[in-house]
Design a protein around this motif. Structure first.
Motif, PDB file in Angstrom:
ATOM      1  N   GLY A  59       0.686  -1.062  -0.128  1.00  0.00           N
ATOM      2  CA  GLY A  59      -0.028  -0.061   0.039  1.00  0.00           C
ATOM      3  C   GLY A  59       0.963   1.308   0.118  1.00  0.00           C
ATOM      4  O   GLY A  59       0.417   2.328  -0.516  1.00  0.00           O
TER       5      GLY A  59
ATOM      6  N   VAL B 116      -7.070   4.702   2.965  1.00  0.00           N
ATOM      7  CA  VAL B 116      -6.824   3.838   1.777  1.00  0.00           C
ATOM      8  C   VAL B 116      -6.251   5.051   0.503  1.00  0.00           C
ATOM      9  O   VAL B 116      -7.056   5.950   0.693  1.00  0.00           O
ATOM     10  CB  VAL B 116      -7.423   2.834   1.283  1.00  0.00           C
ATOM     11  CG1 VAL B 116      -7.509   1.660   2.269  1.00  0.00           C
ATOM     12  CG2 VAL B 116      -9.012   2.992   0.934  1.00  0.00           C
TER      13      VAL B 116
ATOM     14  N   GLU C   9      -7.483   2.656  -4.714  1.00  0.00           N
ATOM     15  CA  GLU C   9      -7.503   1.378  -4.107  1.00  0.00           C
ATOM     16  C   GLU C   9      -8.487   1.209  -3.177  1.00  0.00           C
ATOM     17  O   GLU C   9      -8.246   0.685  -2.015  1.00  0.00           O
ATOM     18  CB  GLU C   9      -6.032   1.184  -3.682  1.00  0.00           C
ATOM     19  CG  GLU C   9      -4.871   0.903  -4.614  1.00  0.00           C
ATOM     20  CD  GLU C   9      -3.639   0.545  -3.610  1.00  0.00           C
ATOM     21  OE1 GLU C   9      -3.545   0.564  -2.513  1.00  0.00           O
ATOM     22  OE2 GLU C   9      -2.674   0.752  -4.620  1.00  0.00           O
TER      23      GLU C   9
ATOM     24  N   ARG D  98      -9.329  -1.557  -1.150  1.00  0.00           N
ATOM     25  CA  ARG D  98      -8.701  -2.428   0.056  1.00  0.00           C
ATOM     26  C   ARG D  98      -9.270  -2.111   1.313  1.00  0.00           C
ATOM     27  O   ARG D  98      -9.103  -2.772   2.183  1.00  0.00           O
ATOM     28  CB  ARG D  98      -7.072  -1.590   0.151  1.00  0.00           C
ATOM     29  CG  ARG D  98      -6.290  -2.205   1.055  1.00  0.00           C
ATOM     30  CD  ARG D  98      -5.147  -1.212   1.306  1.00  0.00           C
ATOM     31  NE  ARG D  98      -4.216  -1.383   0.138  1.00  0.00           N
ATOM     32  CZ  ARG D  98      -3.307  -1.971  -0.516  1.00  0.00           C
ATOM     33  NH1 ARG D  98      -3.052  -3.358   0.354  1.00  0.00           N
ATOM     34  NH2 ARG D  98      -2.715  -1.859  -1.524  1.00  0.00           N
TER      35      ARG D  98
END
Length: 186
Positions: free
Chosen positions: A127, A158, A162, A165
């Motif tokens: 990440g 996040v 993304e 996620r």
């Protein structure tokens, strides 16, 4: 000021449960670089005294439109209540003292770390630091601490690109996301 994107994964009045989930999520993260930020909306002098002890050299500014004064200008926070009290880059060990001082004040703790783990089953790699945060809002229902409440909310942050996620992170600790992904202040 920049922004991240956050999604709630837990809301409860049980602070021990909030901290348990926060610890589980932090255990997933890359914490080689870990620091904590605090913020609180302070209305009374006793709250300010209590929180100033655990937030040394905190910045503050008045809460509400048309008000003046700030720590930057050397004004007295006691003369400008209500104020937002903010302290960044605290060590993780400071969280316990902050939580003890908060009482029923709307406040937040945000853990900043190096990144979220890979999630290959949903097509995501590591990440990275941008978008890798965890926030607990205490006595408030929102990230801006504008909606006081009797409960607390855990948010995962996040990257917007993304967004999937967030539900993956929630599932890793046996939870589901709540509401929509929302822009969060940093």
């Amino acid at each position: 000021m920049s922004n991240s994107y956050a999604q709630a994964v837990l809301r409860t009045a049980d602070l021990a449960e909030v901290l348990r989930v926060a610890d589980q999520l932090i255990d997933l993260a890359d914490t080689r670089q870990l620091e904590v930020d605090f913020e609180a909306v302070v209305h009374r002098a006793d709250e300010l005294e209590r929180l100033a002890k655990v937030m040394p050299d905190a910045n503050w500014w008045p809460r509400g439109p048309g008000r003046s004064g700030s720590s930057r200008d050397g004004d007295s926070a006691f003369e400008c209540l209500p104020v937002v009290l903010s302290r960044w880059t605290m060590p993780p060990e400071a969280v316990e003292g902050f939580l003890a001082a908060v009482g029923d004040v709307p406040a937040m703790v945000r853990w900043d770390f190096s990144g979220w783990p890979e999630a290959p089953e949903i097509g995501l790699g590591y990440g990275g630091t941008r978008g890798a945060y965890l926030t607990v809002c205490l006595n408030a229902r929102d990230l801006y601490l504008e909606d006081p409440a009797m409960d607390h909310t855990v948010y995962v942050h996040v990257k917007q690109a993304e967004a999937h996620r967030a539900p993956w992170l929630a599932a890793q600790v046996g939870l589901q996301v709540m509401g929509e992904l929302e822009m969060a202040p940093l």
